[in-house]
Design an enzyme around this catalytic site. Sequence first.
Site, PDB file in Angstrom:
ATOM      1  N   CYS A  90      60.982  72.260  16.142  1.00 10.55           N
ATOM      2  CA  CYS A  90      60.000  73.074  15.421  1.00 10.55           C
ATOM      3  C   CYS A  90      58.583  72.526  15.495  1.00 10.55           C
ATOM      4  CB  CYS A  90      60.402  73.209  13.960  1.00 10.55           C
ATOM      5  SG  CYS A  90      62.095  73.774  13.722  1.00 10.55           S
ATOM      6  N   HIS A 386      58.608  82.567  12.550  1.00 11.40           N
ATOM      7  CA  HIS A 386      58.649  81.173  12.996  1.00 11.40           C
ATOM      8  C   HIS A 386      59.152  81.094  14.439  1.00 11.40           C
ATOM      9  CE1 HIS A 386      59.229  76.972  13.288  1.00 11.40           C
ATOM     10  NE2 HIS A 386      60.377  76.840  12.657  1.00 11.40           N
ATOM     11  N   CYS A 416      58.855  70.673   8.769  1.00 11.87           N
ATOM     12  CA  CYS A 416      60.132  69.983   8.993  1.00 11.87           C
ATOM     13  C   CYS A 416      60.598  70.274  10.410  1.00 11.87           C
ATOM     14  CB  CYS A 416      61.168  70.425   7.973  1.00 11.87           C
ATOM     15  SG  CYS A 416      61.589  72.183   8.016  1.00 11.87           S
TER      16      CYS A 416
END
Length: 430
Positions: A90, A386, A416
């Site tokens: 991510c 996302h 995160c």
Amino acid sequence: MKNERIAIISGLRTPMAKAGGKFKNLQADTLGARLIRELMMSSPIDFDEVDEVIIGNVSQPIHAANIARVISLRAGFPESTPAMTVNRNCASGMQSITSAAAKIHANEGKIYLCGGVESMSNIPFIFNKNMTALFTELSKSKNYIDRLRTIFGFRPSYLKPIVGLMSGLTDPVSGLMMGSTAEILVRDFGISRAEQDEFSLNSHEKALKAKNSARFEQESTAVVYDEINGKFLDYDDGIREGLSLEKLSLLKPFFDRKNGTVTAANSSQVTDAAAAVILMSESEAKKRGLTPLGYLTDYSYKGLDPKRMGLGPVFATHDLFARTGLTMKDIDLVEINEAFASQVIACLKAFKSKAFAKTHFGDANAVGAINPNILNVNGGSIALGHPVGMTGTRLVITLLHELKNRGLQKGLATLCIGGGQGVALLLEAE
């Protein structure tokens, strides 16, 4: 990190399109190339002045190995410009920026094009091992009889595919999907379903307000997705109007269907998008007479328990503050990626907890409470989406624009990272 700040000259992103929607026919390399070409064409930097292109991408398409190189050539960079793809799950979009910053400080280059891209629509389904073995045997068959024998060994179960998206969102070390790690944080911090739904509703409401006030027009550009019919997308199509707590409460838990509280609506959306920035040292920007969008001052990456990966922002921010001597009181705006509502809520509780700081960092004082009025002021990934390889770059662009809009100075961008990591970037407005 050395004292000289890294100037972020300009940044641009595409709209966020829901996976399987308007951008479904645009592969990641096509989406990235179109965005980066537009950014370069509108910048004061020529293509041949860029020392390297660095792009974050998680689910690299099989047709475009080292997707950064494919994107750079299709965007118009000369063949002599090297390109590198980076993957830190991510945080890939932030990794591209910090990798370039490290190269600038090491005098390996002066100007970098960095960014992130993800086409989650095009993450493939994969044949399982039985079907793969059957195809392999067919390719080895030397005659008609061998081929028939192999074909007769086929079973319908062989057609059950491995869903690449689901596999990619599962941590092989803990064996948990990312949503299941969010459920762990729900239990650890006593987070209710109502808290999560309220957080999600606020994300959509803030994003809708930002959209209606043209906030996102500063940082995004329209993308043509159907050239034949001249169709284009110029807004983030995941933002929901008319949403209510009552509607959110009707959704069933997705990851723990019996006892869970994490739903599709209080989780980040699966989306397609690209974002990019142009970087150079502060002194180089001044020499060229350029006014940057803002600066990267410092950053930190930290690891933690993969089963509680959502707390990564707390670990990384603690380390960042220790490095810089800053506290949360010095921060004007905060962007925490909304992987899950429960994950952000857990971070907020951990940030202000003395017990958490003592247990995990050996500190008597909490990392610092975050005022909700300065957090994700234009909404976040629950409303916007996302696209895993792109989000890190988007957070930087969004935060710097909002610092500028509000006449504020310091911002914290953090997220995160699947597999148990966190990253925190200290950004400053011009």
